[in-house]
Write a protein that holds these residues in place. Structure first.
Motif: not given
Length: 559
Positions: A159-168, A185-187, A234-237
């Motif tokens: 989810l993080l990789d594809l959408f950049g954030k997640v429904p957690f 946060e997801a990372y 990438v994940y944490t910009k």
């Protein structure tokens, strides 16, 4: 493991009663309709089963998610989003729903295939949360709980990789909606979760054997942790660059002695080719490289979204060396991928005339030998065991590049995946493959470590040794002294094409969008064009932010 793993999964699929069919893939944010009837062993098996199955019956008929069950599996939904928009593969049938938008990078928040992937990942997470809620958190179950937490972390990584954030959400509560975690946060959560569960999992390589192959041990967690760290920027910009952490985890995997690259040829099949054959679970040469697989079995686990798609999707009926009746003629190689193996494409032999319509596989092989268009001819020309392509006469004359995507023969065929065993006999069932999908394998640790070292120092010499290990296994030329980041990106393609990860690599190198790198049909244009940066992540499906009424979730920029 065939006698334990598959029978246990079969019992769970038939008897568990935990998962119901969710109409039109429209689940309420993260919780499917469920009953609480289960036994721990069945629920544990079901949690693993969702990686390689789509429902309760096998094939189709009682799916976890309704609509098109064959399209709803974990691997197929994520594979489509990771591979079809990239420089590796093209889907021939552009009239299929949402295929032009995905293959040409033009999707929006109403994309059907984006919804399928999002829903499958969320559904599986709900199942993992159910297990963790119901199974006691004690010493007896600590290792199994850690394995399920790993599977949950893996899905959150997707989810993080594809959408950049997640429904957690980590609780199984149908009245509680998930909250939104940013990429950073997801990372942080996945990083801490893996760190916590790793000591509770079986030792590195403990499950790389006949009895337990298919379960996740500490090696799987280390490889996911390394993958997460490599993509940290990438994940944490840009807030985190955990390249040393990626190196440290790869060191532990490579130095453990639990795994090795598949190197030795058998019966004309290279060590590399054996990784994608029907006996890769019992052939010790192949199995020693596979850190974590998705199990597939022609008798016990049948679905249209796993290795059947990888094999049949890239084959036509008379093509040689694939051990199956099924042939979908959907997937073919983009020209950009071919260029990674053949610097001079004018030298690639192409059949000039199609084989007769009723030609057998043996007759096609004879014609290909006459024309010089066998699989082996291309391997010899490339000088690389990984160049598993076909340019022969089966079911038509192939092109290297097309000005209109309309047919399976618009590019070379990819023959990386097969239902033949390493002794060149077919798997158990010519309609359903036995070929397991290596989700993590040791080659990733070598290439991850090479890239992370290069990113830390900028010195090509720091990356060359690990890449050379992969070249040695592939009987390829020596790695040049002057490699740069684009060479490393190309090496990811050469080693891992058609393994469901290419988009992630392109994004990490800032090459998926923009004009730094274009390829055939990027942006829907024959020679490729720049595309807007908002396509670096997929949109949150509209029905999850609007129709589902979850005010916690926001849309990604640009959609």
């Amino acid at each position: 493991m065939k006698n334990i793993f598959f029978k246990t999964i079969a019992a769970a699929i038939v008897g568990i009663g935990l998962t119901g069919c969710v109409n039109d893939l429209d689940i309420s944010s993260i919780d499917p309709q469920s009953s609480s009837s289960y036994e721990e062993e069945q629920l544990f098996a079901k949690c693993y089963g969702v990686l390689g199955l789509t429902g309760q019956r096998g094939g189709t008929g009682n799916g976890d998610l309704s609509d098109d069950e064959g399209e709803s599996g974990f691997y197929r939904t994520t594979f489509n989003l990771q591979e079809l928009p990239t420089d590796e593969l093209m889907w021939a049938w552009q009239t299929d729903p949402d295929i032009p938008q995905i293959t040409m990078i033009g999707w929006n928040s109403s994309s059907t295939r984006v919804l399928w992937a999002y829903t499958r990942l969320m559904y599986d997470i709900t199942l993992f949360n159910k297990y963790l809620q119901e199974v006691p958190d004690n010493e007896e179950y600590s290792q199994k709980r850690a394995e399920i937490r790993f599977l949950r972390a893996l899905h959150y990584w997707y989810l993080l990789d594809l959408f950049g954030k997640v429904p957690f959400k980590t609780d199984f509560d149908i009245n509680q909606l998930p909250v939104e975690y940013s990429g950073a946060e997801a990372y942080d959560w996945i990083d801490k979760e893996l760190t916590e569960i790793e000591p509770q999992m079986a030792e590195v390589g403990a499950f790389c054997n006949d009895q337990y192959f298919g379960r996740a041990d500490r090696g799987a967690a280390y490889m996911l942790h390394a993958r997460l760290a490599l993509n940290s920027k990438v994940y944490t910009k840009g807030a985190v660059e955990d390249y040393q952490k990626a190196i440290d985890y790869c060191d532990q995997l490579i130095n453990s002695g639990a795994y090795d690259l598949s190197r030795l040829a058998k019966n004309g099949n290279s060590g590399y080719a054996q990784l994608f054959m029907a006996d890769n679970d019992v052939n010790t040469e192949a199995r020693q490289e596979i850190i974590f697989p998705i199990r597939q079995d022609g008798l016990h686990t049948r679905q249209y979204g796993g290795s059947l798609m990888l094999i049949a999707g890239a084959r036509s009926a008379a093509m040689p060396n694939y051990g199956m009746r099924e042939s979908w003629t959907c997937l073919f190689a983009r020209n950009a991928m071919i260029s990674k193996f053949f610097e001079n494409q004018d030298a690639i032999p192409l059949a000039e005339e199609a084989a007769p319509k009723d030609a057998t596989s043996d007759e096609v092989v004879a014609l290909d030998e006459q024309y010089g268009t066998t699989i082996q001819d291309l391997l010899d020309l490339a000088g690389d065991d990984r160049a598993l392509f076909y340019s022969g006469c089966a079911n038509g004359v192939r092109k290297l590049k097309t000005d209109k995507v309309s047919a399976f023969t618009d590019g070379l065929s990819v023959v990386k995946w097969t239902n033949l065993k390493s002794d060149n006999t077919a798997g158990q069932n010519v309609s359903w493959p036995d070929t397991d999908i290596p989700l993590f394998r040791l080659a990733e640790a070598y290439l991850t470590r090479a890239e992370a070292k290069y990113r830390l120092s900028g010195n090509p010499n720091d990356a060359r040794a690990d890449i050379q290990e992969l070249h040695n296994r592939a009987n390829a030329d020596a790695v040049p002294a002057n490699i740069d980041e684009m060479y490393i990106l190309d090496e990811w393609c050469r080693e891992f094409f058609m393994e469901g990860r290419r988009r992630s690599d392109l994004v990490r190198f800032d090459c998926f969008t923009g004009n730094k790198y274009v390829w055939d049909w990027k942006g829907g244009v024959e020679n490729g064009i720049s595309v807007d940066p908002h396509f670096n992540v997929y949109p949150i499906p509209a029905q999850h932010t609007l129709e589902a009424g979850n005010g916690n979730l926001t849309q990604n920029d640009g959609y």
